[in-house]
Scaffold this motif. Sequence first.
Motif, short mmCIF file in Angstrom:
data_model
loop_
_atom_site.label_atom_id
_atom_site.label_comp_id
_atom_site.label_asym_id
_atom_site.label_seq_id
_atom_site.Cartn_x
_atom_site.Cartn_y
_atom_site.Cartn_z
N LYS A 185 0.80 -1.22 0.00
CA LYS A 185 0.00 0.00 0.00
C LYS A 185 0.84 1.27 0.00
N ASN A 186 1.98 1.23 0.69
CA ASN A 186 2.82 2.43 0.76
C ASN A 186 3.84 2.52 -0.37
N GLN A 187 3.76 1.59 -1.31
CA GLN A 187 4.71 1.59 -2.43
C GLN A 187 4.05 1.00 -3.66
N ARG A 188 2.89 1.52 -4.00
CA ARG A 188 2.10 0.96 -5.08
C ARG A 188 2.72 1.23 -6.44
N LEU A 189 2.69 0.21 -7.29
CA LEU A 189 3.05 0.36 -8.69
C LEU A 189 1.76 0.53 -9.47
N LYS A 190 1.74 1.50 -10.39
CA LYS A 190 0.51 1.82 -11.09
C LYS A 190 0.75 1.86 -12.59
N ARG A 191 -0.20 1.31 -13.35
CA ARG A 191 -0.14 1.38 -14.81
C ARG A 191 -1.55 1.49 -15.37
N LEU A 192 -1.64 2.07 -16.54
CA LEU A 192 -2.94 2.22 -17.17
C LEU A 192 -3.38 0.90 -17.80
N ALA A 193 -4.66 0.63 -17.67
CA ALA A 193 -5.24 -0.56 -18.29
C ALA A 193 -6.63 -0.21 -18.80
N VAL A 194 -7.12 -1.02 -19.72
CA VAL A 194 -8.47 -0.83 -20.25
C VAL A 194 -9.14 -2.20 -20.30
N MET A 195 -10.44 -2.22 -20.07
CA MET A 195 -11.18 -3.48 -20.01
C MET A 195 -12.60 -3.25 -20.50
N ASN A 201 -11.48 -8.90 -20.82
CA ASN A 201 -10.60 -8.41 -21.90
C ASN A 201 -9.69 -7.27 -21.46
N VAL A 202 -8.95 -7.47 -20.38
CA VAL A 202 -8.04 -6.44 -19.87
C VAL A 202 -6.83 -6.32 -20.79
N GLN A 203 -6.47 -5.08 -21.10
CA GLN A 203 -5.25 -4.77 -21.85
C GLN A 203 -4.49 -3.69 -21.11
N TYR A 204 -3.18 -3.84 -21.01
CA TYR A 204 -2.35 -2.86 -20.31
C TYR A 204 -1.77 -1.88 -21.31
N LEU A 205 -1.89 -0.60 -21.00
CA LEU A 205 -1.49 0.46 -21.91
C LEU A 205 -0.13 1.06 -21.58
N THR A 206 0.28 0.98 -20.32
CA THR A 206 1.59 1.49 -19.90
C THR A 206 2.25 0.45 -18.99
N ASP A 207 3.54 0.63 -18.76
CA ASP A 207 4.19 -0.20 -17.75
C ASP A 207 4.07 0.51 -16.40
N SER A 208 4.72 -0.04 -15.38
CA SER A 208 4.61 0.52 -14.03
C SER A 208 5.85 1.29 -13.62
#
Length: 444
Positions: A185-195, A201-208
């Motif tokens: 929680k205090n070190q979250r990795l975040k990336r864009l995804a669309v579904m 049908n999840v697809q990732y648009l960026t890396d983290s």
Amino acid sequence: MTVNRFSISAVAIALLALFGAQTPAQAQSGPLRIEITEGVIEPLPFAVPDFVDEGGAGEYARNIARVIASDLQGTGLFREIPREAHIARVSSFDSSIGYEDWKAINAQAVITGAVTVSGDRIVVKFRLFDVFSGQQLGEGLQFAGTTQTWRRMAHKVADAAYSRITGEGGYFDTRVVFVSESGPKNQRLKRLAVMDYDGANVQYLTDSSSIVLAPRFSPTGDRILYTSYASGFPRITLMDVGSLRTQSLAEQDGTMTFAPRFSPDGGRVVFSLERGGNSDLYMLDIGSGGLQQLTNAPSIETAPSFSPDGSQIVFESDRSGTQQLYIMPASGGEGRRVSGGQGRYGTPVWSPRGDMIAFTKQHQGRFHIGVMRTDGSEERLLTASFLDEGPTWAPNGRVIMFTRETSGAGGEAALYSVDISGRNLRQISTDGAASDPAWSPLLP
């Protein structure tokens, strides 16, 4: 994907589809109806037999029927009659459906269909029947495309059935862009995804590799705006969904930019720009790069959202001493306060219908998703939890998706949806933590 109509039969339908009524609402007369009283709806019983395999369809025929049923039942307005209870068996798309058999199990609507697969091509056709009037409801439709689009075809069938029975636009054939989260929680990795709207049908648009926040679809769904920390500071970024190419917008030395949203015509972006510790709202013309300052105040102005006609902007400001909601002309100027209840208000989003504003409210240690009329009247809180925030509207203005985060060191964010009456609160299935959803328009 192509669409064809193959029946000209249509039946007039009358129903009441008003949520959250303050007094009992009486349904209008008509072949099919959904009765709503004090915001309580008796779901309409319906049946979706497995679609007929007209050649090579295999599991597609069953799976398409299951997605349609899931879409409709998931609204809370419909109740599927289990297949085990079906008396009639549909073996031919062109045969009579046997209205008496469906009446016997109290089905009020029946959706039948057929699927043909040849190579990587698939054709799906369907009909919707009003059991008690003994008539077909609306035109039959046929969709054609690749087998990879079979879920979209199911969503389109469900959208058509939903629209014919409720009189409102559908929202199943849509996508949701969101922030996929992983790590502590205090070190979250975040990336864009669309579904898909239902989590498939999840697809990732960026890396983290860098933090991303608050993605927003363009009105045509082919571009996404979001806030990126790739430079070490927040910058609004534009992504082309097809190519995944990105470009930073409104770059100026010594500034930070965040909370962007498209104008209804997709040609402009309204956003917050921070300079020297002060945040104001600005408008950027994407084509020319022209920049216009909309507010000029010592307070924090952020979270802008256009009205559907593009003439006004609702935003969040602490100019009164606490976070409140204001509306101003899209050309800028003084805003008028519209929030009037106790607590703090933020993240306002104008309804696609133009009649309501959704918002996040913090009051007495709880967070809520709420809605109000555009003049601030008829405020209604739809949810309450440790942390609910960031509403986004379905394209028909009937359902809101948002982020809910649980408390504690192990708490994590998840996506939920709720209808504008406060009914039918549901968690959206995602692979891991998720936040910051934004709904696309209906797909073409």
